[in-house]
Enzyme design. Sequence first.
Site, mmCIF file in Angstrom:
data_model
loop_
_atom_site.group_PDB
_atom_site.id
_atom_site.type_symbol
_atom_site.label_atom_id
_atom_site.label_comp_id
_atom_site.label_asym_id
_atom_site.label_seq_id
_atom_site.Cartn_x
_atom_site.Cartn_y
_atom_site.Cartn_z
ATOM 1 N N GLU A 128 0.783 -1.232 0.000
ATOM 2 C CA GLU A 128 0.000 0.000 0.000
ATOM 3 C C GLU A 128 0.817 1.284 0.000
ATOM 4 O OE1 GLU A 128 -3.449 0.291 -0.189
ATOM 5 O OE2 GLU A 128 -3.149 -1.802 -0.764
ATOM 6 N N SER A 400 -50.414 -21.756 40.883
ATOM 7 C CA SER A 400 -50.033 -22.383 42.148
ATOM 8 C C SER A 400 -48.538 -22.396 42.413
ATOM 9 C CB SER A 400 -50.556 -23.810 42.194
ATOM 10 O OG SER A 400 -51.950 -23.810 42.363
#
Length: 753
Positions: A128, A400
């Site tokens: 690069e 319950s």
Amino acid sequence: MSGGPELMTHHAYEEPAGYDDDLEPDGDGKPELSPEQRKKRRWKIVRRVAYSCVGLFFVLPAIAFVITYFLVDVPSPTEVAQNQSQAVTYLYADGSPMGKDVPRGGNRVLLTPEQIPDVMKHAAIATEDDSFETNSGFDIGGLLRAVYNQATGGTGGGSTISQQYIKKATDNDAPTLTRKWTELAKSFKMNQTYEKKDIITAYLNIIYFGRGAYGVGAASQAFFHKDAKDLSFSEAALLAGLIQQPGRSENPKVANDRWNTALDRMVKNNYITAADRAKAQFPTPIPLEDSKQEAGAPPAFVVQQVKDELAAHDIPEDRYYSGGFQVQTTIDPKAQQAAEKAATEALENQVDDNLLDALVAVDPKTGGVLAYYGGKPIVQVNGQDQAGRDWADTPQNPGSSMKPFDLTALLKKGQGLDKTYDGSNNRTFDGRVVRNAGPGSSCSQQCTVAEAMMRSANTVFYDMVLNDTKQGPVKEAAKEAGVKVKEDGGQSIISTKDNNISLGGGETQITPVDMASAYATFAANGEQRQRHFVAKVTNSQNEVAYEASTDSKAAFDSDSDKSRQIAGNVTESLTSVIGFSHLKCPNGHECAGKTGTQQHTKVAGEPSWAANANSQTWMVGYTPSVSVAAWVGGDGNKPLHGKGNSPIYGSTIAGPMWQKFLSLYLTGKPGEKFDKVDRIGGEVAPPPSSEVVTTTDSTPTDENTGDDGNPGDGDHHGGGHQSDESSPTTTPKHTKTPTSKETPPSKTDEQEN
């Protein structure tokens, strides 16, 4: 006038130097210039034009550049890193990978200079920006090449690594001269401010490589399933080559061409030898599908719970993706697999498409969530995929399964399992008739609390809360156990405005994860630990950012021995429920638990069978090492049914799902039994056997089980409708008499579940 100034008109005209007396004046009356004078005049013009050009193209830009230099801010690599969204890595409790929560911007892992090998840095520089080590942030030769290419229609830019980093860090790629100008100034300033090793590291942490991977840390995993520090020069060359064309990373020809280009430039820059280049072999990436699996997402509902938990401990949403965090969860992989299998299979052969389910398992010894299944994370609505609802964190009427908190409140008053109530059916309280679910759920007028819990006698618990404990202490007991109510920042609601709380109806609604956590306190002998999904969080530097506490506190009394005794009495009352509900514990393990059901309130236009339908069903129970809440219900007040429009109950689907999970999870684990404690408020007695009832059918079906009923006053509106267990129709093979002061009446075909 002597001594005075002379008039200019009186001066004799003096020829300028260089004029030729023999030349005639031109048409304007001015003498013509000689050739020598004309030559000097031309050079003078050239010099002035040259000076102007220098000033225009060099001096002024230099001044402007200096001004820009001082005006611009260089993005600090540290600050940029903090603002980068990074994937959060999730681990199971044993350290094995669970997946990654990848942000929308893609997968990132930010590394330090020491974590990126030189071979990767060299590959990127060669490919690069081969003058990176010597340039000042921009390359004049590169700029000129870029200008030429633009003018001639060629390709290739002149951006250095520093410029590319600035572009990515500022997220500004506008094709304007202003942007390019400031980019040059920032690049130059960056190179005056930071060392080259920091710049190349920052660049390699932010650049995109393909496969959703931002930064070399994520890319090395996505392409080669390895850490960046372990990359070979050949692998580094491929990654560096793909920087120019990341979107074509899966094209074999493009990938090979870019790899060759990178290697050639590495040789040119003396980063590798020609011999290395000659023997290099193309590094075939792992299959794309495997790459996706590696970065796959952990269970969506677990992720949300983790986010909420971290937000409460100084890691809010805006920091969650910025720290490169690794989250070690409390989720046990075996438990999670068992939960998903049990919950999925529970609904596979059901005829009612409205059925939903959830299952949560909590470790009583730590408070850590071992398994979490909240339903399908993605559901289809009108043919479209939508995010599913987390039913494990959605409050529902517990029915319950609320009764252990009723009992806890009673035990805290010094009264216990040997206390007696009228357990007969159809009792009237303040003008309201409360009934039991059937003959099997009723007992005598001198019914002990122990027997009433086994049978789930509604009339006993309604009486207990209305006349003895009152509603407030029941709510307090549930909170002490671990239920997180809305007023304290939780999801659950426990209403004390009427006695519906006693049977888990009305406005009282609790989430499955809260039920699992609360019952875990009973399993932990009255020691309450904060429920948590996160064991530890480390950042990208492997520093501990958060670690959960597993400290406990006595839940039901400031005296830990007293709290232990209360929890032990609750456990004793719940051990007999397992066999009575036609459920089994895994071999060698003791279990305790409670079913629960909420009846559907019929509305106009519904079929006749809906009058007897239920809308929510539960089984919540535990061993000494795991507490599990299994919920099967509907979205709101929907009538649910089994085959032949038969009602479903707590023991119909939720109970077997709970049992299946324990069987899968506890296989291979050592057996365990509950600690024994003295009974509160009565004689010392062993708990009822968990084999009170054994049947030929260990897993009930829709046809052979029943469950909860409701108070029979006809008040089905305004949240005044409670429910409890009705009876299975399977005839027991044999029965054993539970330990209690009162010998219970003989069971009929209808029993409590």
